[in-house]
Design a protein around this motif. Structure first.
Motif, mmCIF file in Angstrom:
data_model
loop_
_atom_site.group_PDB
_atom_site.id
_atom_site.type_symbol
_atom_site.label_atom_id
_atom_site.label_comp_id
_atom_site.label_asym_id
_atom_site.label_seq_id
_atom_site.Cartn_x
_atom_site.Cartn_y
_atom_site.Cartn_z
ATOM 1 N N LEU A 170 8.140 50.885 -17.099
ATOM 2 C CA LEU A 170 8.168 51.641 -18.347
ATOM 3 C C LEU A 170 7.924 50.760 -19.555
ATOM 4 C CD1 LEU A 170 11.278 53.947 -17.640
ATOM 5 C CD2 LEU A 170 8.848 54.579 -17.552
ATOM 6 N N ASP A 171 8.361 49.521 -19.482
ATOM 7 C CA ASP A 171 8.249 48.608 -20.619
ATOM 8 C C ASP A 171 7.917 47.195 -20.114
ATOM 9 O OD1 ASP A 171 8.365 47.299 -23.018
ATOM 10 O OD2 ASP A 171 10.545 47.447 -23.243
ATOM 11 N N PRO A 172 6.659 46.960 -19.719
ATOM 12 C CA PRO A 172 6.276 45.658 -19.156
ATOM 13 C C PRO A 172 6.547 44.501 -20.108
ATOM 14 C CG PRO A 172 4.550 47.272 -18.798
ATOM 15 C CD PRO A 172 5.523 47.901 -19.735
ATOM 16 N N GLN A 173 6.248 44.685 -21.382
ATOM 17 C CA GLN A 173 6.454 43.610 -22.344
ATOM 18 C C GLN A 173 7.953 43.306 -22.520
ATOM 19 O OE1 GLN A 173 4.140 41.669 -23.747
ATOM 20 N NE2 GLN A 173 2.660 42.758 -22.472
ATOM 21 N N GLY A 174 8.740 44.378 -22.550
ATOM 22 C CA GLY A 174 10.178 44.191 -22.671
ATOM 23 C C GLY A 174 10.756 43.468 -21.458
ATOM 24 N N GLY A 175 10.260 43.826 -20.269
ATOM 25 C CA GLY A 175 10.720 43.160 -19.053
ATOM 26 C C GLY A 175 10.356 41.689 -19.039
ATOM 27 N N LEU A 176 9.133 41.386 -19.488
ATOM 28 C CA LEU A 176 8.684 39.999 -19.533
ATOM 29 C C LEU A 176 9.509 39.188 -20.524
ATOM 30 C CD1 LEU A 176 6.564 37.941 -18.581
ATOM 31 C CD2 LEU A 176 5.107 38.672 -20.494
ATOM 32 N N ALA A 177 9.776 39.776 -21.671
ATOM 33 C CA ALA A 177 10.590 39.092 -22.685
ATOM 34 C C ALA A 177 12.008 38.858 -22.183
ATOM 35 C CB ALA A 177 10.615 39.920 -23.964
ATOM 36 N N ALA A 178 12.530 39.842 -21.450
ATOM 37 C CA ALA A 178 13.888 39.699 -20.908
ATOM 38 C C ALA A 178 13.949 38.562 -19.904
ATOM 39 C CB ALA A 178 14.332 41.008 -20.264
ATOM 40 N N ARG A 179 12.941 38.463 -19.030
ATOM 41 C CA ARG A 179 12.911 37.388 -18.038
ATOM 42 C C ARG A 179 12.835 36.013 -18.725
ATOM 43 N NH1 ARG A 179 12.054 38.705 -12.779
ATOM 44 N NH2 ARG A 179 11.546 40.899 -12.335
ATOM 45 N N LYS A 180 12.018 35.939 -19.751
ATOM 46 C CA LYS A 180 11.880 34.668 -20.457
ATOM 47 C C LYS A 180 13.196 34.271 -21.114
ATOM 48 C CE LYS A 180 9.145 32.302 -23.989
ATOM 49 N NZ LYS A 180 8.020 32.415 -24.968
ATOM 50 N N ARG A 181 13.884 35.238 -21.712
ATOM 51 C CA ARG A 181 15.146 34.938 -22.378
ATOM 52 C C ARG A 181 16.217 34.531 -21.366
ATOM 53 N NH1 ARG A 181 17.936 32.292 -25.785
ATOM 54 N NH2 ARG A 181 19.919 33.274 -26.376
ATOM 55 N N VAL A 182 16.230 35.169 -20.201
ATOM 56 C CA VAL A 182 17.183 34.795 -19.161
ATOM 57 C C VAL A 182 16.962 33.348 -18.730
ATOM 58 C CG1 VAL A 182 17.851 35.178 -16.746
ATOM 59 C CG2 VAL A 182 17.643 37.124 -18.299
ATOM 60 N N GLU A 183 15.691 32.957 -18.624
ATOM 61 C CA GLU A 183 15.389 31.567 -18.258
ATOM 62 C C GLU A 183 15.912 30.602 -19.324
ATOM 63 O OE1 GLU A 183 11.211 31.328 -17.669
ATOM 64 O OE2 GLU A 183 11.218 32.544 -15.825
ATOM 65 N N GLU A 184 15.748 30.992 -20.597
ATOM 66 C CA GLU A 184 16.255 30.149 -21.685
ATOM 67 C C GLU A 184 17.786 30.040 -21.623
ATOM 68 O OE1 GLU A 184 14.789 32.136 -25.109
ATOM 69 O OE2 GLU A 184 12.750 31.298 -24.954
ATOM 70 N N ILE A 185 18.417 31.161 -21.354
ATOM 71 C CA ILE A 185 19.884 31.164 -21.258
ATOM 72 C C ILE A 185 20.350 30.289 -20.100
ATOM 73 C CG2 ILE A 185 21.878 32.617 -20.669
ATOM 74 C CD1 ILE A 185 20.570 34.857 -22.294
ATOM 75 N N ASP A 186 19.672 30.416 -18.966
ATOM 76 C CA ASP A 186 20.056 29.614 -17.795
ATOM 77 C C ASP A 186 19.914 28.123 -18.085
ATOM 78 O OD1 ASP A 186 20.667 31.857 -16.358
ATOM 79 O OD2 ASP A 186 18.787 31.921 -15.238
ATOM 80 N N ALA A 187 18.857 27.751 -18.813
ATOM 81 C CA ALA A 187 18.663 26.337 -19.156
ATOM 82 C C ALA A 187 19.776 25.839 -20.071
ATOM 83 C CB ALA A 187 17.300 26.148 -19.815
ATOM 84 N N THR A 188 20.139 26.665 -21.053
ATOM 85 C CA THR A 188 21.232 26.293 -21.967
ATOM 86 C C THR A 188 22.554 26.200 -21.220
ATOM 87 O OG1 THR A 188 20.110 27.402 -23.809
ATOM 88 C CG2 THR A 188 22.453 26.926 -24.081
ATOM 89 N N MET A 189 22.774 27.146 -20.323
ATOM 90 C CA MET A 189 24.006 27.152 -19.540
ATOM 91 C C MET A 189 24.106 25.897 -18.674
ATOM 92 S SD MET A 189 25.947 29.999 -19.882
ATOM 93 C CE MET A 189 26.630 30.446 -18.295
ATOM 94 N N GLN A 190 22.975 25.449 -18.150
ATOM 95 C CA GLN A 190 22.975 24.249 -17.313
ATOM 96 C C GLN A 190 23.370 23.029 -18.135
ATOM 97 O OE1 GLN A 190 22.555 24.318 -13.997
ATOM 98 N NE2 GLN A 190 23.069 22.144 -13.940
ATOM 99 N N VAL A 191 22.868 22.957 -19.350
ATOM 100 C CA VAL A 191 23.234 21.851 -20.244
ATOM 101 C C VAL A 191 24.729 21.886 -20.544
ATOM 102 C CG1 VAL A 191 22.948 20.902 -22.561
ATOM 103 C CG2 VAL A 191 20.938 21.661 -21.273
ATOM 104 N N GLU A 192 25.253 23.074 -20.831
ATOM 105 C CA GLU A 192 26.683 23.214 -21.124
ATOM 106 C C GLU A 192 27.532 22.882 -19.904
ATOM 107 O OE1 GLU A 192 28.083 23.652 -24.057
ATOM 108 O OE2 GLU A 192 26.066 23.612 -24.901
#
Length: 352
Positions: A307-329
């Motif tokens: 239904l929202d390909p761009q929204g899904g792609l943006a969500a995946r990218k943000r999750v990756e960013e969060i996971d990277a930050t979480m790993q640093v923390e």
């Protein structure tokens, strides 16, 4: 005495004596070195508790990951639920999920328990293991403070209060439409029958999922017959495998501690038990990121992305960013936790 060749000659007995005199100091040195090494090895072994890792598995499961766990004196005992020719197996196949396997072990090994027994599922990574624990059972167990386990006597390897604490199960409820806890209407009967009592706590709470560490002393709070009673109940009940196993997720704290609610403060539990220590600032950041991550994951599924390909792609990218930050923390938290002084400072408030 001069030999016929002009050299110095010694009788054989004197030569042997001379060799012995020369060798004795070296032999004593080697013996002392060996004895010291043996004593050091014995001392190192004495400083670490003995540990059995009990793995509840199916025949198809790959548990090779367990060999990567860095726990001294670790003995791996694999129970196979669907193969009764396995060395270790429950009395009947695929009944009561991991609960029947655990009670079978506790009954059969009752007189030969190690200092600590750790009970786990066969999966190395699953939702049962939180992001803060690197989503890895190998990571979690390798960082588990066994001395703290000995002190606490029972510790649920999952810490999160989500869907668990402090009052997740009400044993007086007889109807349940909440799919997250379909076992709730069965809890009163399960508790009363397994512990042979009508004095059933109204509220049961504790982190989910039946993966925990328990000491010999905690197991022996009850006679061996208690574990046989629990085994028989699991074998004989006509409840589904799912319900029979799920009700036991909420009864382990009562079995081993005599407590209906076992909800340690999350941040303190991570710090004390795993040496993952967040300060106030990092704690707030991680909590915020976890909340955001959970909302984003709701957008990442097949229907939503169609239904929202761009929204899904943006969500995946943000999750990756969060996971990277979480790993640093996480790495920072582990560095803090490596210092006992820092741990004690962060844990200075009353530990619940």
């Amino acid at each position: 005495m001069i030999s016929s060749k002009g050299g110095l000659w010694l009788p054989q007995w004197r030569r042997l004596l001379l060799i012995a005199v020369l060798l004795i100091p070296a032999s004593l040195y080697l013996y002392e070195s060996y004895r010291t090494a043996q004593q050091r090895e014995a001392s190192d072994s004495d400083n670490h508790p003995t540990v059995n890792l009990v793995v509840a598995s199916l025949l198809k499961d790959d548990i090779s990951w367990t060999h990567n766990i860095t726990i001294p004196n670790l003995n791996i005992i694999r129970y196979v639920s669907d193969y009764l020719d396995a060395e270790f197996h429950p009395p009947v196949p695929k009944k009561g999920r991991e609960a029947l396997i655990y009670h079978t072990y506790l009954h059969d090994f009752y007189d030969d328990l190690p200092d600590i027994t750790i009970m786990v599922h066969a999966d190395e990574t699953s939702w049962h293991v939180e992001n803060i624990l690197n989503k890895s059972m190998t990571f979690a167990l390798s960082h588990l403070d066994l001395q703290q386990v000995l002190q606490r006597q029972y510790f649920n390897l999952r810490v999160s209060w989500e869907g668990a604490c402090p009052d997740w199960i009400n044993t007086t409820f007889t109807d349940q439409d909440d799919e997250r806890k379909l076992e709730e209407p069965y809890m009163y009967e399960a508790f009363s029958e397994n512990f042979a009592t009508s004095d059933v706590p109204e509220i049961l709470g504790g982190p989910c999922c039946s993966q925990f560490a328990v000491t010999r002393e905690a197991v022996r709070r009850h006679p061996q017959s208690q574990y046989r009673q629990n085994m028989d109940w699991l074998v004989q009940t006509d409840w589904t495998d799912y319900i029979a196993g799920r009700v036991w997720e909420h009864m382990w704290p009562w079995l081993f501690k005599g407590e209906a609610v076992d909800c340690a403060i999350e941040w303190k539990a991570y710090c004390r038990m795993y040496h993952i220590c967040f300060d106030i600032e990092s704690r707030e950041l991680v909590t915020s990121l976890e909340g955001e991550r959970k909302k984003l994951l709701d957008k990442i599924d097949t229907v939503q992305e169609l239904l929202d390909p761009q929204g899904g792609l943006a969500a995946r990218k943000r999750v990756e960013e969060i996971d990277a930050t979480m790993q640093v923390e996480l790495e920072k938290a582990l560095e803090r936790g490596s210092s006992e002084a820092v741990r004690m400072d962060l844990l200075s408030d009353l530990y619940n």
